[in-house]
Design a protein around this motif. Structure first.
Motif, PDB file in Angstrom:
ATOM      1  N   GLY A  60      -7.740   2.329  -4.215  1.00  0.00           N
ATOM      2  CA  GLY A  60      -7.410   2.169  -2.896  1.00  0.00           C
ATOM      3  C   GLY A  60      -8.123   0.899  -2.069  1.00  0.00           C
ATOM      4  O   GLY A  60      -7.774   0.855  -0.999  1.00  0.00           O
ATOM      5  N   GLU A 101       0.979  -1.186  -0.101  1.00  0.00           N
ATOM      6  CA  GLU A 101       0.300  -0.153   0.002  1.00  0.00           C
ATOM      7  C   GLU A 101       0.881   1.266  -0.032  1.00  0.00           C
ATOM      8  O   GLU A 101       1.274   1.562   1.108  1.00  0.00           O
ATOM      9  CB  GLU A 101      -0.718  -0.159   1.414  1.00  0.00           C
ATOM     10  CG  GLU A 101      -2.162  -0.874   1.187  1.00  0.00           C
ATOM     11  CD  GLU A 101      -3.054  -0.869   2.421  1.00  0.00           C
ATOM     12  OE1 GLU A 101      -4.085   0.135   2.326  1.00  0.00           O
ATOM     13  OE2 GLU A 101      -2.526  -1.591   3.347  1.00  0.00           O
ATOM     14  N   GLY A 102       1.078   1.760  -1.096  1.00  0.00           N
ATOM     15  CA  GLY A 102       1.764   3.003  -1.146  1.00  0.00           C
ATOM     16  C   GLY A 102       0.802   4.309  -1.054  1.00  0.00           C
ATOM     17  O   GLY A 102      -0.349   4.087  -0.626  1.00  0.00           O
ATOM     18  N   ARG A 103       1.221   5.422  -1.112  1.00  0.00           N
ATOM     19  CA  ARG A 103       0.325   6.491  -1.189  1.00  0.00           C
ATOM     20  C   ARG A 103      -0.630   6.765  -2.186  1.00  0.00           C
ATOM     21  O   ARG A 103      -0.179   6.296  -3.077  1.00  0.00           O
ATOM     22  CB  ARG A 103       1.126   7.849  -0.883  1.00  0.00           C
ATOM     23  CG  ARG A 103       2.056   7.814   0.383  1.00  0.00           C
ATOM     24  CD  ARG A 103       2.379   9.355   0.561  1.00  0.00           C
ATOM     25  NE  ARG A 103       3.308   9.424   2.065  1.00  0.00           N
ATOM     26  CZ  ARG A 103       3.925  10.432   2.309  1.00  0.00           C
ATOM     27  NH1 ARG A 103       3.997  11.495   1.391  1.00  0.00           N
ATOM     28  NH2 ARG A 103       4.572  10.477   3.318  1.00  0.00           N
ATOM     29  N   GLY A 104      -1.792   7.220  -1.770  1.00  0.00           N
ATOM     30  CA  GLY A 104      -2.961   7.411  -2.936  1.00  0.00           C
ATOM     31  C   GLY A 104      -2.985   6.075  -3.833  1.00  0.00           C
ATOM     32  O   GLY A 104      -3.251   5.377  -3.477  1.00  0.00           O
ATOM     33  N   ALA A 111      -0.937   4.562  -5.274  1.00  0.00           N
ATOM     34  CA  ALA A 111       0.125   3.420  -5.603  1.00  0.00           C
ATOM     35  C   ALA A 111      -0.259   2.063  -4.645  1.00  0.00           C
ATOM     36  O   ALA A 111       0.547   1.938  -3.802  1.00  0.00           O
ATOM     37  CB  ALA A 111       1.494   4.132  -5.220  1.00  0.00           C
ATOM     38  N   ASP A 112      -1.286   1.436  -4.870  1.00  0.00           N
ATOM     39  CA  ASP A 112      -1.498   0.292  -4.173  1.00  0.00           C
ATOM     40  C   ASP A 112      -1.731  -0.789  -5.060  1.00  0.00           C
ATOM     41  O   ASP A 112      -2.516  -0.923  -5.856  1.00  0.00           O
ATOM     42  CB  ASP A 112      -3.035   0.718  -3.684  1.00  0.00           C
ATOM     43  CG  ASP A 112      -3.559  -0.479  -2.690  1.00  0.00           C
ATOM     44  OD1 ASP A 112      -3.250  -1.402  -2.763  1.00  0.00           O
ATOM     45  OD2 ASP A 112      -4.336   0.088  -1.685  1.00  0.00           O
TER      46      ASP A 112
END
Lengths: 378, 378, 378
Positions: free
Chosen positions: B197, B156-159, B161-162
């Protein structure tokens, strides 16, 4: 739906060595359910070599679900009226299937299909072995599962006069048989001397509980049978190499086994010495097989402080002569390490084995095998 | 019988999506059991047509128990040490059989036999399909169940970037295989971008929960394998038409899939685009297969007030080319209505499909099929 | 995992006639699980003789695990939405597999695979028989398990106007069939007059509850089917002797049965009269089979004070004519003693039967058989 009137608050639910347990408040009923999965990787192949040709025959590495078991048991009506069945999900085989009347310690009755108590190695679950699997002797000497009736119990005399016994009459046709080939039955007996006053059961070999008092047994067992079969496995009756002919009642088998076992402070030992005679009643002829193995394991943490508590080292030497009139010998040396996450219910085993084959003209063959196994019960 | 000392009053019993659940007070053990039954009526026949000859071949209407499953799972020792097995009672087949170590969201391990996450259509249970069964692509492109080991997780990256990933090494010999044909293994990877997300899992296609926030995914997956097999099904490894020859390691298969999925306010969408290459390593030759489908469903109650809440309408178009060097095309148009008594656990589906077959000399064949299915889990 | 929020303290666990029961507090879910084991010894052989050659043919005594069943049932969502499945573990066969919508007494729906209610003898579980097994009629006349849909219920008029009915449409292809051979279906109906106002169900024959008020039934049932099969068993569709040819839709079978049953103060009675017509639609020809049996049992403790309460004596006479155009008659006289440890759930039966065969030229053959059986459910 003739319910016993008991409210739920008194039922006991728990989990342990046999999975999840449900026990009625009056203890007149219990049920336990367990799943067991065994994953195995083996290279260069999984099977023990049996003949000269099996050596270095270019087989392939194997990763497989080796065992997938559903185990259900419990008791009903009386705490001493027990049952147990075990189903191999991968092959769709019903393995165990038995009812036990265990009212007195000295006299119990078993009826159904189960692994005869002929040897400890075979009788101990494949999930509670000390190495990845049983020795090279197992294929030729095991009587495996049979159907019939058995009396068994423990006679506790004073001091060392402590004896367990088993005596059974069986159809001798192997697992899943629904007919007998002839009127001849299989007879089995085992006498076990519990030298130091406690019974080393069939729960496993390793000294997981770290006995502070030594325990030992010496046992002798014998089987006689007449059938088309010269060996048994979990597939049922089968044949040894050179005994492909299988007529009803063709073979009389007489076999005996002397075994020992010992545990003390994390160390465990067991051995078996086998002799088996095959009489061909159709064509004449007598073949004798011999074999023995010795096996030991140690939780070395008992001696070496840095050794991990959950790690056991184990070794086995087995020697097998498929026909004592011929100078053929097969032997196995195995070394294994067990990591017990949760006893035998969650165990990782790494094992290396060396097999040697020596035949009449002194030809030698050798094969190394490595296996990794995860056995887990839920 | 080394019991954890917990009184029953603390065990939790419940029922839900996976049947009946038993959970220990310390959450170190849980067990769930579910039975699933699927009844199907089909006319003029049940199977998707595969070749020209399958069209209008005078088959008979079918009423049958199409699936009868026993599903058992849970965890033991640790909440993150999970297992699951599924048995097809009607055929006596062990389908799933796996252990999952799910300790961290971003890195999990799976070992055993299961439906590879190669496509959503195949991975989603037959009980949670949007139409009666999978599309005409499934037969040729699915990798189905395999045995092996897999790493998977969610980063799970930011915004936006999942990303979810899956990477597995498998024997590539299909369900129930106990040997590998050669030293070649199957390799599988899947990369899934969770655009908005949240993860659209493999629980089902229909937007049963009526998402108030849109969710979407784009995924790419690929498989390479060398084996005797050109297709897989729940029966294990098999062959496509014209690939009846099956020598060890004869075929190298390379295949890829791009898929999308989207749900929002009762509407659901999914699509897959497939390419598969079969290289005959024995006789030479290369065959390429292509196909795609797009599928959508809608709980029209979201737009039309008189539409029943439990009724979903769904449609699918699938197009399949079994050999891109030949002008043969097979396509499927299906329309279905689902009545969800209790979600996918108790669902009635009525479906009508039209199959078209067009071959080299522009011969056309068409077949209509009607199916009615009740899928119920207890 | 959409749990209903109920704490364990309200779930009910119990054991009874169907094993262990788990029932949710809101009664929206229940599950029951039971294992059943049946051990049988038979000499000189187990099977009923069917042809002249089966008499005194030197078969061997048998000890075997005759039945090993796993029985799972319950309800979900609603108390009236029930299911049941039964698996034969020894053979890996799915036997029963059905969902029942039992909302009203007078109109219920069953869908799936089950033992058609054509005769009480067949419909009553093998574990609740009064003798070791069913009569010699069963092999030729039973319709056994079929797949399909059924309406059934009980219409309670005033006084004696109390009728139960069953009407089913079935594929007529037998247990485990996944295809139908042709477009012809099986139709089944049964009308049962509950003479004295209570229903004698299919739970068993013996008057275990010692009815203080007499109960009786008269029923008529009929089946028509067209298929390749001339008989059915738990193995599925099969053939009678001389009907080995099995083409799709070859045989039209029409058959009917009139039966009676009665219980009062420990005494029980049941009888069936069968007629069956086989029309060969391929080669022409019509064969008619006839048979009847009468059976009675008595808990003699009701009359004789020293007679043990748990002991029932039972007897049966059965007469079978495999072709009414030929003077061949087979009959069976059986005498049995049942010891009910815990009703039918733990029962020991000893039985002796005499079979007589008389053919065209007055040749007579006779065979005696002894069987001992233990049937136990956990």
């Amino acid at each position: 739906q003739e319910f016993q009137k008991d409210s739920i608050s008194k039922w006991d639910i728990n989990y342990g060595g046999k999975g999840i347990y449900f026990t009625a408040p009056d203890n007149a009923f219990s049920l336990h359910i367990q799943s067991r999965l065994q994953f195995r990787f083996a290279t260069p192949s999984d099977n023990d070599p049996v003949t000269f040709n099996d050596f270095n025959d270019g087989e392939n590495s194997v990763f497989k679900i080796n065992r997938a078991r559903l185990k259900v048991g419990g008791h009903a009506y009386k705490p001493w009226l027990k049952y147990y069945w075990e189903y191999e999900l991968g092959r769709g085989n019903l393995l165990d299937f038995r009812v036990m009347i265990e009212r007195w310690k000295w006299l119990n009755i078993k009826i159904g299909q189960w692994k005869i108590e002929y040897t400890r190695e075979r009788r101990i679950s494949s999930g509670a072995q000390q190495l990845v699997d049983r020795s090279i002797l197992n294929r030729s000497f095991t009587v495996d599962r049979q159907q019939g009736v058995e009396l068994y119990g423990r006679l506790e005399g004073r001091g060392a006069a402590d004896v367990s016994y088993w005596a059974a009459v069986l159809t001798g046709a192997g697992r899943a048989a629904t007919d007998n080939d002839d009127k001849n039955l299989m007879y089995f007996g085992r006498l076990q001397w519990n030298l130091l006053g406690d019974v080393l059961g069939f729960g496993g070999t390793s000294d997981l509980v770290i006995h502070q008092k030594p325990e030992a047994l010496i046992a002798f067992s014998a089987v006689t049978n007449r059938s088309p079969f010269t060996r048994f496995s979990s597939s049922g009756g089968g044949f040894l190499t050179d005994f492909e002919q299988q007529e009803p009642g063709q073979y009389r088998i007489n076999q005996g086994n002397i075994e020992t076992a010992f545990v003390y402070k994390g160390f465990s030992w067991q051995s078996e010495v086998h002799h088996k005679e095959i009489l061909d009643k159709l064509n004449g002829g007598r073949t004798q097989l011999r074999g023995y193995y010795a096996q030991a394991g140690y939780f070395a943490h008992q001696a070496i402080s840095w050794w991990p508590k959950q790690l056991e080292v184990a070794a086995r030497y087995a020697n097998f002569n498929p026909d004592i009139d011929q100078p053929i010998t097969l032997d196995e040396v195995s070394l294994a390490f067990n990591w017990f996450f949760n006893g035998h219910r969650n165990k990782l085993t790494a094992e290396v084995s060396s097999f040697d084959y020596e035949n009449a003209d002194n030809t030698l063959e050798n094969e190394l095998r490595f296996r990794l196994q995860w056995d887990i019960s839920f």
